[in-house]
Design an enzyme around this catalytic site. Sequence first.
Site, PDB file in Angstrom:
ATOM      1  N   LYS A  22       0.854  -1.203   0.000  1.00 46.27           N
ATOM      2  CA  LYS A  22       0.000   0.000   0.000  1.00 46.27           C
ATOM      3  C   LYS A  22       0.884   1.245   0.000  1.00 46.27           C
ATOM      4  O   LYS A  22       0.642   2.193  -0.754  1.00 46.27           O
ATOM      5  CB  LYS A  22      -0.892  -0.005   1.232  1.00 46.27           C
ATOM      6  CG  LYS A  22      -1.451   1.365   1.594  1.00 46.27           C
ATOM      7  CD  LYS A  22      -2.286   1.378   2.854  1.00 46.27           C
ATOM      8  CE  LYS A  22      -1.520   1.570   4.106  1.00 46.27           C
ATOM      9  NZ  LYS A  22      -1.242   2.963   4.469  1.00 46.27           N
ATOM     10  N   ASN A  23       1.932   1.248   0.817  1.00 43.28           N
ATOM     11  CA  ASN A  23       2.745   2.464   0.979  1.00 43.28           C
ATOM     12  C   ASN A  23       3.746   2.683  -0.145  1.00 43.28           C
ATOM     13  O   ASN A  23       4.440   3.706  -0.159  1.00 43.28           O
ATOM     14  CB  ASN A  23       3.438   2.467   2.351  1.00 43.28           C
ATOM     15  CG  ASN A  23       2.423   2.677   3.462  1.00 43.28           C
ATOM     16  OD1 ASN A  23       1.259   3.013   3.202  1.00 43.28           O
ATOM     17  ND2 ASN A  23       2.847   2.453   4.693  1.00 43.28           N
ATOM     18  N   CYS A 116      -4.477  12.509  13.309  1.00 42.47           N
ATOM     19  CA  CYS A 116      -5.072  11.174  13.169  1.00 42.47           C
ATOM     20  C   CYS A 116      -4.811  10.447  14.477  1.00 42.47           C
ATOM     21  O   CYS A 116      -4.150  10.959  15.370  1.00 42.47           O
ATOM     22  CB  CYS A 116      -4.504  10.448  11.963  1.00 42.47           C
ATOM     23  SG  CYS A 116      -2.979   9.633  12.280  1.00 42.47           S
ATOM     24  N   ARG A 121       0.953  14.554  13.088  1.00 44.98           N
ATOM     25  CA  ARG A 121       1.387  14.282  11.705  1.00 44.98           C
ATOM     26  C   ARG A 121       1.292  15.508  10.810  1.00 44.98           C
ATOM     27  O   ARG A 121       0.584  15.542   9.813  1.00 44.98           O
ATOM     28  CB  ARG A 121       0.605  13.103  11.145  1.00 44.98           C
ATOM     29  CG  ARG A 121       0.842  11.854  11.994  1.00 44.98           C
ATOM     30  CD  ARG A 121       0.182  10.640  11.472  1.00 44.98           C
ATOM     31  NE  ARG A 121       0.827  10.186  10.250  1.00 44.98           N
ATOM     32  CZ  ARG A 121       0.331   9.199   9.508  1.00 44.98           C
ATOM     33  NH1 ARG A 121      -0.791   8.637   9.856  1.00 44.98           N
ATOM     34  NH2 ARG A 121       0.950   8.826   8.398  1.00 44.98           N
ATOM     35  N   ASP A 306       5.426   0.612  11.914  1.00 47.22           N
ATOM     36  CA  ASP A 306       4.179  -0.021  11.476  1.00 47.22           C
ATOM     37  C   ASP A 306       4.082  -1.470  11.920  1.00 47.22           C
ATOM     38  O   ASP A 306       3.048  -2.101  11.723  1.00 47.22           O
ATOM     39  CB  ASP A 306       4.052   0.036   9.945  1.00 47.22           C
ATOM     40  CG  ASP A 306       3.805   1.444   9.475  1.00 47.22           C
ATOM     41  OD1 ASP A 306       3.872   1.690   8.263  1.00 47.22           O
ATOM     42  OD2 ASP A 306       3.563   2.325  10.328  1.00 47.22           O
ATOM     43  N   ARG A 398      -8.189  -0.593   5.242  1.00 45.91           N
ATOM     44  CA  ARG A 398      -7.407   0.466   4.584  1.00 45.91           C
ATOM     45  C   ARG A 398      -6.108  -0.099   4.023  1.00 45.91           C
ATOM     46  O   ARG A 398      -5.583   0.398   3.038  1.00 45.91           O
ATOM     47  CB  ARG A 398      -7.030   1.553   5.596  1.00 45.91           C
ATOM     48  CG  ARG A 398      -8.172   2.304   6.176  1.00 45.91           C
ATOM     49  CD  ARG A 398      -7.698   3.490   6.952  1.00 45.91           C
ATOM     50  NE  ARG A 398      -6.861   4.340   6.114  1.00 45.91           N
ATOM     51  CZ  ARG A 398      -6.498   5.579   6.468  1.00 45.91           C
ATOM     52  NH1 ARG A 398      -6.877   6.065   7.626  1.00 45.91           N
ATOM     53  NH2 ARG A 398      -5.749   6.302   5.684  1.00 45.91           N
TER      54      ARG A 398
HETATM   55  C1  EPZ Z   1       4.601   6.964   6.295  1.00 45.79           C
HETATM   56  O1  EPZ Z   1       3.830   7.989   6.901  1.00 45.79           O
HETATM   57  C2  EPZ Z   1       3.690   5.752   6.209  1.00 45.79           C
HETATM   58  N1  EPZ Z   1       2.552   6.072   5.353  1.00 45.79           N
HETATM   59  C3  EPZ Z   1       3.215   5.369   7.614  1.00 45.79           C
HETATM   60  O2  EPZ Z   1       2.434   4.180   7.494  1.00 45.79           O
HETATM   61  C4  EPZ Z   1       4.443   5.064   8.460  1.00 45.79           C
HETATM   62  O3  EPZ Z   1       4.021   4.773   9.785  1.00 45.79           O
HETATM   63  C5  EPZ Z   1       5.385   6.281   8.473  1.00 45.79           C
HETATM   64  O4  EPZ Z   1       5.733   6.640   7.124  1.00 45.79           O
HETATM   65  C6  EPZ Z   1       6.678   6.009   9.229  1.00 45.79           C
HETATM   66  O5  EPZ Z   1       7.340   4.924   8.666  1.00 45.79           O
HETATM   67  C7  EPZ Z   1       2.721   6.066   3.998  1.00 45.79           C
HETATM   68  O6  EPZ Z   1       3.797   5.811   3.494  1.00 45.79           O
HETATM   69  C8  EPZ Z   1       1.512   6.390   3.180  1.00 45.79           C
HETATM   70  P1  EPZ Z   1       6.652  10.370   8.297  1.00 45.79           P
HETATM   71  P2  EPZ Z   1       4.379   9.507   6.882  1.00 45.79           P
HETATM   72  O7  EPZ Z   1       6.475  11.627   7.519  1.00 45.79           O
HETATM   73  O8  EPZ Z   1       5.214   9.751   5.699  1.00 45.79           O
HETATM   74  C9  EPZ Z   1       6.842  13.731  11.624  1.00 45.79           C
HETATM   75  C10 EPZ Z   1       0.586   2.809   7.807  1.00 45.79           C
HETATM   76  O9  EPZ Z   1       0.249   2.231   8.845  1.00 45.79           O
HETATM   77  N2  EPZ Z   1       6.690  14.687  10.518  1.00 45.79           N
HETATM   78  O10 EPZ Z   1       7.817   9.496   7.988  1.00 45.79           O
HETATM   79  O11 EPZ Z   1       3.215  10.404   7.148  1.00 45.79           O
HETATM   80  C11 EPZ Z   1       5.611  12.866  11.817  1.00 45.79           C
HETATM   81  O12 EPZ Z   1       4.669  13.526  12.633  1.00 45.79           O
HETATM   82  C12 EPZ Z   1       1.050   4.244   7.883  1.00 45.79           C
HETATM   83  O13 EPZ Z   1       0.627   2.283   6.662  1.00 45.79           O
HETATM   84  C13 EPZ Z   1       6.742  16.057  10.786  1.00 45.79           C
HETATM   85  O14 EPZ Z   1       6.907  16.474  11.929  1.00 45.79           O
HETATM   86  O15 EPZ Z   1       5.326   9.501   8.161  1.00 45.79           O
HETATM   87  C14 EPZ Z   1       6.176  11.629  12.470  1.00 45.79           C
HETATM   88  O16 EPZ Z   1       6.303  11.853  13.847  1.00 45.79           O
HETATM   89  C15 EPZ Z   1       0.842   4.839   9.255  1.00 45.79           C
HETATM   90  N3  EPZ Z   1       6.589  16.941   9.759  1.00 45.79           N
HETATM   91  C16 EPZ Z   1       7.573  11.495  11.847  1.00 45.79           C
HETATM   92  O17 EPZ Z   1       7.877  12.784  11.306  1.00 45.79           O
HETATM   93  C17 EPZ Z   1       6.397  16.521   8.459  1.00 45.79           C
HETATM   94  O18 EPZ Z   1       6.278  17.371   7.546  1.00 45.79           O
HETATM   95  C18 EPZ Z   1       7.666  10.478  10.713  1.00 45.79           C
HETATM   96  O19 EPZ Z   1       6.592  10.738   9.840  1.00 45.79           O
HETATM   97  C19 EPZ Z   1       6.350  15.144   8.200  1.00 45.79           C
HETATM   98  C20 EPZ Z   1       6.513  14.247   9.249  1.00 45.79           C
END
Ligand code: EPZ
Length: 418
Positions: A22-23, A116, A121, A306, A398
């Site tokens: 999915k990701n 969420c 996020r 995850d 999802r």
């Molecule tokens: C991706 O989310 C995945 N989703 C998530 O999978 C996964 O948990 C996550 O990466 C971490 O591996 C998809 O790929 C669609 P991040 P993403 O940006 O990109 C902070 C699932 O279960 N952050 O790597 O949204 C954020 O709050 C989902 O399939 C900022 O502060 O995660 C988090 O604490 C859940 N500012 C950390 O960084 C930003 O602009 C990592 O988030 C972006 C992120």
Amino acid sequence: MDKFVIEGGHALRGVISVSGAKNAALPVLAATLLTADEVVLERIPKVRDIRTMAKLLESVGAKVEPNNGGDGVRVAQITTPEAPYELVKTMRASSLVLGPLVARCGEARVSMPGGCAIGARPINLHLAGLEKLGAKISQEHGYVRAHAPKGLTGAVIHFDRVTVTGTEDLLMAAVLAKGETVIENAAREPEVSDLADLLTKMGAQIEGAGSSTIRVQGVTELHGATHAIIPDRIEAGTFLIAGALAGDPLTIAGVNAEHVAALTDKMRQAGVEFSFLEDDRIEVQAPEKLRAVDLATKEYPGFATDMQAQFLAMMTQAEGESEITETIFENRFMHVSELLRMGADIALEGHRATVRGRTELSGARVMASDLRASACLVIAALAAQGETVIDRVYHIDRGYERIEEKLSSVGAKIRRAQ
Ligand code: EPZ
């Protein structure tokens, strides 16, 4: 609302095939916005988030239709460069259209994703990166607008913290920017590399995908391509953990062993034995006893956040005390309260959960709160004595394709009910 009814205590024996990730599919679908040609994508998983992304692409002007076994996506023209609130509120990954829309037509309007279940996020790092590439960012009425009428210009972008979709968003913006872009402290997840593979097939010039520094030479346009999505390492990991609790043995087919190495290494420390078989199959037999081990989630190639909830469920069945630390998200222990209702012994303190095992879990009525917490509850229910009913399984739909059919095919007693 659909629920799962699960009778625990049954052995899992046979082969489960892994679907496409999915990701990986979400950014790859967003990348189709970067060309007017058709892009054919294979092994796209049939899960709710993908349907949401397809709707989003169609609202922007794409045609999405089946194409000999794959999904053909053609965005001949961007009609409305906007990701509307009603779609974004159901899927935060909609922010993945920001970069490609600005790169393709100089403008993007995306509803700010609300928080969420697992955390605030924000997408501040995505927006700061686009600004570095020359986009003007403004926010109004709950929407963020990125505007670059003269196109984007390459720059050095340094992420203060690793962000997976932030890296993907900026990679898709950079491929059509003028000149060179360097993304420092980039995410190294396999899904980033899969996106880069597709972009390269479309004519992009990218080096270093999969490492912390990605270098992009912008090109003036991209063309169509055909691409098969990588297998879903989180779905595979979820089934490997189910196998560690009830496998007799359980074989997972179509998994990239390298992508789940942090998980299998940690599971081996807990006493789980694996057989790595030819053509991407891993066989797992539930051991007599599981040992408690400590865990801290990390960005790839570390242990995936995850997989934290699923691993925590397994630790309720291990002898001893396991300290599980969540370092990526601020609120990713929603599954704990439900596990406590099933008889688990877990103490929560901020980002750390201390699991004392082994405890006999008993079936109960529980509620899913987010995608991976739901997977954790399915695993716990399979190991529990008696019947468990899991409410709100739309969360699990999802990101898992027909999970109840896949598990039933290897002996689990699980059915979907209204
Ligand atoms: C991706 O989310 C995945 N989703 C998530 O999978 C996964 O948990 C996550 O990466 C971490 O591996 C998809 O790929 C669609 P991040 P993403 O940006 O990109 C902070 C699932 O279960 N952050 O790597 O949204 C954020 O709050 C989902 O399939 C900022 O502060 O995660 C988090 O604490 C859940 N500012 C950390 O960084 C930003 O602009 C990592 O988030 C972006 C992120």
